[in-house]
Design a protein around this motif. Structure first.
Motif, mmCIF file in Angstrom:
data_model
loop_
_atom_site.group_PDB
_atom_site.id
_atom_site.type_symbol
_atom_site.label_atom_id
_atom_site.label_comp_id
_atom_site.label_asym_id
_atom_site.label_seq_id
_atom_site.Cartn_x
_atom_site.Cartn_y
_atom_site.Cartn_z
ATOM 1 N N MET A 1 0.829 -1.191 0.000
ATOM 2 C CA MET A 1 0.000 0.000 0.000
ATOM 3 C C MET A 1 0.866 1.244 0.000
ATOM 4 O O MET A 1 1.852 1.320 0.706
ATOM 5 C CB MET A 1 -0.856 0.026 1.266
ATOM 6 C CG MET A 1 -2.235 -0.424 1.064
ATOM 7 S SD MET A 1 -3.137 -0.192 2.627
ATOM 8 C CE MET A 1 -4.662 -0.804 2.052
ATOM 9 N N GLY A 2 0.451 2.221 -0.721
ATOM 10 C CA GLY A 2 1.176 3.483 -0.764
ATOM 11 C C GLY A 2 0.839 4.351 0.427
ATOM 12 O O GLY A 2 -0.136 4.117 1.140
ATOM 13 N N LEU A 3 1.618 5.371 0.607
ATOM 14 C CA LEU A 3 1.440 6.300 1.730
ATOM 15 C C LEU A 3 0.032 6.865 1.772
ATOM 16 O O LEU A 3 -0.580 6.946 2.818
ATOM 17 C CB LEU A 3 2.463 7.429 1.633
ATOM 18 C CG LEU A 3 2.340 8.552 2.659
ATOM 19 C CD1 LEU A 3 2.585 8.024 4.061
ATOM 20 C CD2 LEU A 3 3.316 9.654 2.351
ATOM 21 N N PHE A 4 -0.497 7.241 0.628
ATOM 22 C CA PHE A 4 -1.780 7.938 0.618
ATOM 23 C C PHE A 4 -2.985 7.008 0.568
ATOM 24 O O PHE A 4 -4.109 7.459 0.502
ATOM 25 C CB PHE A 4 -1.807 8.957 -0.521
ATOM 26 C CG PHE A 4 -0.764 10.020 -0.310
ATOM 27 C CD1 PHE A 4 -0.892 10.950 0.704
ATOM 28 C CD2 PHE A 4 0.382 10.050 -1.078
ATOM 29 C CE1 PHE A 4 0.085 11.913 0.936
ATOM 30 C CE2 PHE A 4 1.359 11.006 -0.861
ATOM 31 C CZ PHE A 4 1.201 11.936 0.145
ATOM 32 N N THR A 5 -2.759 5.695 0.617
ATOM 33 C CA THR A 5 -3.873 4.766 0.710
ATOM 34 C C THR A 5 -4.107 4.331 2.150
ATOM 35 O O THR A 5 -5.044 3.625 2.428
ATOM 36 C CB THR A 5 -3.631 3.523 -0.168
ATOM 37 O OG1 THR A 5 -2.423 2.902 0.264
ATOM 38 C CG2 THR A 5 -3.545 3.889 -1.645
ATOM 39 N N ARG A 6 -3.259 4.780 3.054
ATOM 40 C CA ARG A 6 -3.436 4.477 4.474
ATOM 41 C C ARG A 6 -4.416 5.487 5.080
ATOM 42 O O ARG A 6 -4.707 6.511 4.499
ATOM 43 C CB ARG A 6 -2.101 4.549 5.201
ATOM 44 C CG ARG A 6 -1.130 3.516 4.695
ATOM 45 C CD ARG A 6 0.099 3.524 5.579
ATOM 46 N NE ARG A 6 1.113 2.672 5.022
ATOM 47 C CZ ARG A 6 1.208 1.369 5.249
ATOM 48 N NH1 ARG A 6 0.354 0.771 6.026
ATOM 49 N NH2 ARG A 6 2.171 0.669 4.709
ATOM 50 N N VAL A 16 2.956 9.512 13.439
ATOM 51 C CA VAL A 16 2.997 8.143 13.963
ATOM 52 C C VAL A 16 3.404 7.167 12.860
ATOM 53 O O VAL A 16 4.242 6.273 13.078
ATOM 54 C CB VAL A 16 1.649 7.743 14.598
ATOM 55 C CG1 VAL A 16 1.617 6.257 14.928
ATOM 56 C CG2 VAL A 16 1.390 8.579 15.855
ATOM 57 N N HIS A 17 2.845 7.341 11.675
ATOM 58 C CA HIS A 17 3.191 6.455 10.562
ATOM 59 C C HIS A 17 4.695 6.526 10.261
ATOM 60 O O HIS A 17 5.348 5.491 10.073
ATOM 61 C CB HIS A 17 2.387 6.803 9.304
ATOM 62 C CG HIS A 17 2.800 5.994 8.127
ATOM 63 N ND1 HIS A 17 2.415 4.689 7.957
ATOM 64 C CD2 HIS A 17 3.589 6.305 7.073
ATOM 65 C CE1 HIS A 17 2.959 4.223 6.841
ATOM 66 N NE2 HIS A 17 3.669 5.189 6.285
ATOM 67 N N GLN A 18 5.242 7.736 10.245
ATOM 68 C CA GLN A 18 6.665 7.871 9.942
ATOM 69 C C GLN A 18 7.544 7.373 11.090
ATOM 70 O O GLN A 18 8.653 6.904 10.844
ATOM 71 C CB GLN A 18 7.003 9.316 9.570
ATOM 72 C CG GLN A 18 6.392 9.743 8.241
ATOM 73 C CD GLN A 18 6.786 8.836 7.089
ATOM 74 O OE1 GLN A 18 7.936 8.439 6.950
ATOM 75 N NE2 GLN A 18 5.837 8.496 6.242
ATOM 76 N N LEU A 19 7.048 7.459 12.322
ATOM 77 C CA LEU A 19 7.756 6.832 13.440
ATOM 78 C C LEU A 19 7.842 5.320 13.209
ATOM 79 O O LEU A 19 8.893 4.705 13.425
ATOM 80 C CB LEU A 19 7.022 7.070 14.761
ATOM 81 C CG LEU A 19 7.302 8.321 15.558
ATOM 82 C CD1 LEU A 19 6.406 8.362 16.797
ATOM 83 C CD2 LEU A 19 8.760 8.443 15.956
ATOM 84 N N TYR A 23 11.224 3.203 12.561
ATOM 85 C CA TYR A 23 11.435 2.102 13.503
ATOM 86 C C TYR A 23 11.803 0.838 12.730
ATOM 87 O O TYR A 23 12.770 0.143 13.068
ATOM 88 C CB TYR A 23 10.163 1.919 14.328
ATOM 89 C CG TYR A 23 10.236 0.939 15.475
ATOM 90 C CD1 TYR A 23 11.164 1.093 16.500
ATOM 91 C CD2 TYR A 23 9.330 -0.114 15.567
ATOM 92 C CE1 TYR A 23 11.204 0.207 17.570
ATOM 93 C CE2 TYR A 23 9.360 -1.002 16.634
ATOM 94 C CZ TYR A 23 10.306 -0.845 17.625
ATOM 95 O OH TYR A 23 10.342 -1.716 18.686
ATOM 96 N N TYR A 24 11.054 0.561 11.676
ATOM 97 C CA TYR A 24 11.360 -0.579 10.802
ATOM 98 C C TYR A 24 12.750 -0.401 10.196
ATOM 99 O O TYR A 24 13.560 -1.329 10.182
ATOM 100 C CB TYR A 24 10.301 -0.678 9.694
ATOM 101 C CG TYR A 24 10.589 -1.721 8.644
ATOM 102 C CD1 TYR A 24 10.120 -3.025 8.780
ATOM 103 C CD2 TYR A 24 11.322 -1.415 7.495
ATOM 104 C CE1 TYR A 24 10.379 -3.983 7.808
ATOM 105 C CE2 TYR A 24 11.584 -2.359 6.529
ATOM 106 C CZ TYR A 24 11.109 -3.643 6.683
ATOM 107 O OH TYR A 24 11.365 -4.594 5.726
ATOM 108 N N ALA A 25 13.018 0.806 9.676
ATOM 109 C CA ALA A 25 14.295 1.071 9.018
ATOM 110 C C ALA A 25 15.461 0.842 9.978
ATOM 111 O O ALA A 25 16.458 0.202 9.602
ATOM 112 C CB ALA A 25 14.313 2.498 8.470
ATOM 113 N N ASP A 78 6.362 -1.680 7.065
ATOM 114 C CA ASP A 78 7.327 -1.887 5.989
ATOM 115 C C ASP A 78 7.775 -0.559 5.407
ATOM 116 O O ASP A 78 6.976 0.355 5.201
ATOM 117 C CB ASP A 78 6.721 -2.751 4.878
ATOM 118 C CG ASP A 78 6.622 -4.211 5.273
ATOM 119 O OD1 ASP A 78 7.242 -4.609 6.271
ATOM 120 O OD2 ASP A 78 5.926 -4.956 4.563
ATOM 121 N N CYS A 79 9.051 -0.492 5.140
ATOM 122 C CA CYS A 79 9.658 0.701 4.556
ATOM 123 C C CYS A 79 10.365 0.276 3.265
ATOM 124 O O CYS A 79 11.523 -0.147 3.297
ATOM 125 C CB CYS A 79 10.646 1.324 5.547
ATOM 126 S SG CYS A 79 11.570 2.691 4.845
#
Length: 168
Positions: A1-6, A16-19, A23-25, A78-79
């Protein structure tokens, strides 16, 4: 899923999403740094990777602290960006036959990851401040400072000897 489909409705959701993304990275980079330190020929580069591995473990703990402070779900998403950076590094490093060139390739790969992290942490800090979370921003700033310092060390090492050896 892309960023803008969340389901990102506001700046807090994006924060929060970028945290979760970074975190994954950071967790993926823990694994990658172990592999990179094992492949590095230059002793200073090898030690640098091990030192940054320890820092990366601290970065993960800091992110967990920010999750708790912000009351956000502590999870990794996932990143694809960091996966791509790591995959590209594996491909390039796997193709290098000369040890001196290998170290130059490893520095390049490490800096690609550092620059990704610098961009992410910079945005997270700005958003945390905008959300009135200077407490979170100050914790994230410590990590950003370390990522920038690592990038400078890698540049210095590359320019002072690794690239010179690779060129000869």
């Amino acid at each position: 899923m892309g960023l803008f489909t969340r389901d990102i409705r506001n700046l807090n959701d994006l924060f929060v999403h970028q945290l979760q993304d970074i975190y994954y990275a950071e967790k993926q980079l823990e694994k990658a740094l172990q592999k990179m330190s094992g492949k590095a020929i230059d002793k200073q580069l090898k030690q640098g990777f091990l030192t940054h591995l320890d820092e990366t473990k601290t970065h993960v703990k800091r992110l967990e602290e920010v999750f708790r402070m912000h009351g956000a779900e502590m999870k990794a998403v996932d990143c694809p960006a960091i996966d791509g950076i790591i995959e590209e590094a594996d491909d390039v490093v796997g193709e290098v036959a000369d040890d001196a060139v290998l170290d130059a390739a490893l520095i390049n790969a490490a800096q690609a990851a550092e620059h990704y992290e610098i961009a992410r942490y910079g945005s997270l800090i700005a958003w945390a401040k905008q959300l009135g979370r200077n407490d979170c921003a100050s914790i994230l700033q410590k990590t950003l400072d370390e990522e920038k310092a690592t990038d400078k060390k890698l540049t210095s090492l590359a320019e002072s000897k690794v690239n010179l050896r690779a060129a000869s």
